[in-house]
Design an enzyme around this catalytic site. Structure first.
Site, mmCIF file in Angstrom:
data_model
loop_
_atom_site.group_PDB
_atom_site.id
_atom_site.type_symbol
_atom_site.label_atom_id
_atom_site.label_comp_id
_atom_site.label_asym_id
_atom_site.label_seq_id
_atom_site.Cartn_x
_atom_site.Cartn_y
_atom_site.Cartn_z
ATOM 1 C CG ASP A 217 -2.275 0.661 0.872
ATOM 2 O OD1 ASP A 217 -2.232 1.709 0.216
ATOM 3 O OD2 ASP A 217 -3.344 0.181 1.287
ATOM 4 C CG HIS A 292 12.802 -2.310 -12.161
ATOM 5 N ND1 HIS A 292 12.376 -3.586 -11.906
ATOM 6 C CD2 HIS A 292 13.691 -2.027 -11.182
ATOM 7 C CE1 HIS A 292 13.004 -4.061 -10.838
ATOM 8 N NE2 HIS A 292 13.806 -3.131 -10.370
#
Ligand SMILES: *[C@@H]1O[C@H](CO)[C@@H](O)[C@H](O)[C@H]1NC(C)=O
Ligand SMILES: *[C@@H]1O[C@H](CO)[C@@H](O)[C@H](O)[C@H]1NC(C)=O
Ligand SMILES: *[C@@H]1O[C@H](CO)[C@@H](O)[C@H](O)[C@H]1NC(C)=O
Length: 444
Positions: A217, A292
């Site tokens: 989160d 990435h």
């Protein structure tokens, strides 16, 4: 993999600009040494027993009461259970030196350690080995949540540093209505599901730097109201990613800077989220982002479907810059690395997307999508009359210089929610090639 020349130069040139987002000094007004010289309240002298089955709660509250008008609450190396939570309030010139490890054993909701109405405060570990082990997996594997670990409310002139917060049963660290604070050299390791936020801040004049977060989160997220928040050198090492939001009615956020944020295997590199609402988010810079294997990169969504619609025409977004972004998303045709979806009734203005070098790991194109968004770069409209417009899609088939230097020791799978999470050492780097602004206390 390499740095581009541009990002090296940007990194070198930034400090002056970076400080600009703060409105003044941050941190405790008196030194650590001043507090220890005044008085030391060792929890062992207030009934604490260094044992995982003891309850540190009452001794910690007593030590605070004895030192809160000036001094240091000291939790020496050792293991301490905690079955009752503490509300530590009305402190002045007081510190908590957590050199031990606190293990949650209680099951009540609320917050394990809640500090409020306090000024000139420091919470840290002098060995950089202090930690709170929340054993959140005990709740999470049963589909439940438990207490938060740490919350500061109405705390002024403070720092929190050199600590590990592990496996919180709910949010790890909230900074609510505080001012002039510094948070650094921290590691947060949470379970791999939502609701286990890393650091949430809604405050004024706060510098958060050199932190690492694993969870699924919020990594380091700014909420409303907030002003003058500087967030630097953040490593979201398998997380949800950093965000601003969720924003609802009366949003009031300005002068925010995120700089040098590295994100991998997260939902987004940076999301701004709202659905309806009102107020403003303005004067914000997000620069030197690398990442990435994230689903999204830049994601401003004013009709965020995970939030129920709140009353209002939408939050007014203005003067927001995204500069110098490098890296890849998982599938840039499917989830565009630039998405700026602004409210039709209040189009965004003054949005800048510059030096955006975001490419894709799958496929051979990335999309950029904008609606009701004005400014320069990417798919933004440069028009001068700020009327609403439907989604415009730009297709990019090649991106130069998207390569990034990866971080050492990246997590390659989430930490799950059903087994205990080990307490990590506080790292000594949080962004490729960057040294933390302050050395770990435990290193000296
Ligand atoms: C907080 O620190 C600032 C700057 O050092 C100082 O001017 C201010 O008086 C301090 N506030 C409190 C409540 O101690
Ligand atoms: C836009 O935001 C930046 C960064 O917060 C600030 O320096 C600049 O003054 C703002 N520009 C305007 C026109 O308000
Ligand atoms: C990232 O998280 C993994 C898993 O917890 C850990 O092994 C690794 O050391 C972390 N990386 C860094 C640089 O701290």
């Amino acid at each position: 993999m390499r740095f581009t020349t541009f990002s090296i130069l940007a990194g070198l040139l930034l400090p002056g600009l970076a400080i600009a987002q703060l409105s003044g000094t941050v941190g405790p007004s008196t030194s650590t040494a001043h507090k220890t010289a005044t008085k030391i309240c060792n929890v062992l002298n207030y009934g604490a027993i260094a044992s995982k089955t003891s309850d540190l709660g009452p001794p910690l509250a007593s030590a605070w009461a004895a030192c809160k008008s000036g001094g240091q609450v000291y939790i020496p190396p050792g293991d301490y259970g905690m079955s009752t939570w503490v509300l530590l309030k009305s402190g002045t010139a007081v510190s908590i030196n957590l050199d031990g490890i606190i293990y949650r054993t209680g099951t009540a909701a609320g917050t394990m350690i809640f500090i409020e109405h306090t000024t000139d405060f420091e919470m840290y570990s002098s060995t950089s080995k202090g930690a709170v082990q929340g054993y959140g997996y005990v709740f999470h594997k049963a589909g439940a949540y438990g207490p938060r670990i740490l919350r500061l409310y109405d705390v002024t002139n403070f720092s929190v540093h050199d600590l590990a917060l592990v496996d919180s049963p709910a949010f790890h660290f909230s900074i609510d209505t505080c001012s002039n604070g510094e948070v650094y050299n921290m590691i947060i390791r949470g379970g791999n599901e939502g609701g286990l936020d890393g650091i949430d801040v809604w405050s004024t004049n706060i510098h958060i730097h050199d932190v690492e977060v694993t969870n699924k989160d919020e990594c380091v997220t700014v909420k409303s109201p907030s002003k003058n928040i500087l967030i630097e050198n953040v490593f979201c090492n398998w997380s949800g990613g950093c965000a601003i939001g969720s924003l609802a009615a009366g949003t009031d956020i300005s002068d925010i800077e995120y700089n040098h944020v590295y994100t991998q295997n997260s939902n987004q590199m940076l999301m701004i989220k709202s659905n309806g609402g009102s107020g403003t988010l303005k004067n914000v810079i997000f620069q030197n982002f690398m990442g990435h294997s994230n689903a999204h990169a830049i994601d401003l969504d004013s009709a965020w479907s995970s939030m129920s619609t709140v009353a209002g025409n939408g939050v007014g977004y203005s003067n927001i810059t995204f500069d110098s972004w490098h890296g890849t998303v998982t599938n840039g045709a499917n989830k565009p690395p630039v998405q700026v979806f602004c409210p039709a009734a209040v189009p965004c203005t003054g949005i800048t997307i510059s030096n955006n070098f975001m490419w894709t790991e799958a496929g051979s194109k990335v999309l950029q999508k904008c609606s009701n968004a004005y400014g320069s770069g990417a798919c933004l409209s440069s028009g001068a009359s700020h009327t609403s417009y439907a989604t415009v899609t730009k297709t990019i088939t090649s991106v130069a210089s998207y390569a990034i230097t990866t971080m050492p020791g990246e997590i390659t799978a989430g930490l799950g929610i059903s087994t205990s999470i080990a307490i990590p050492a506080v790292p000594t780097t949080f962004f490729p090639g960057a040294k933390p602004a302050k050395a770990l206390l435990g290193a000296s």
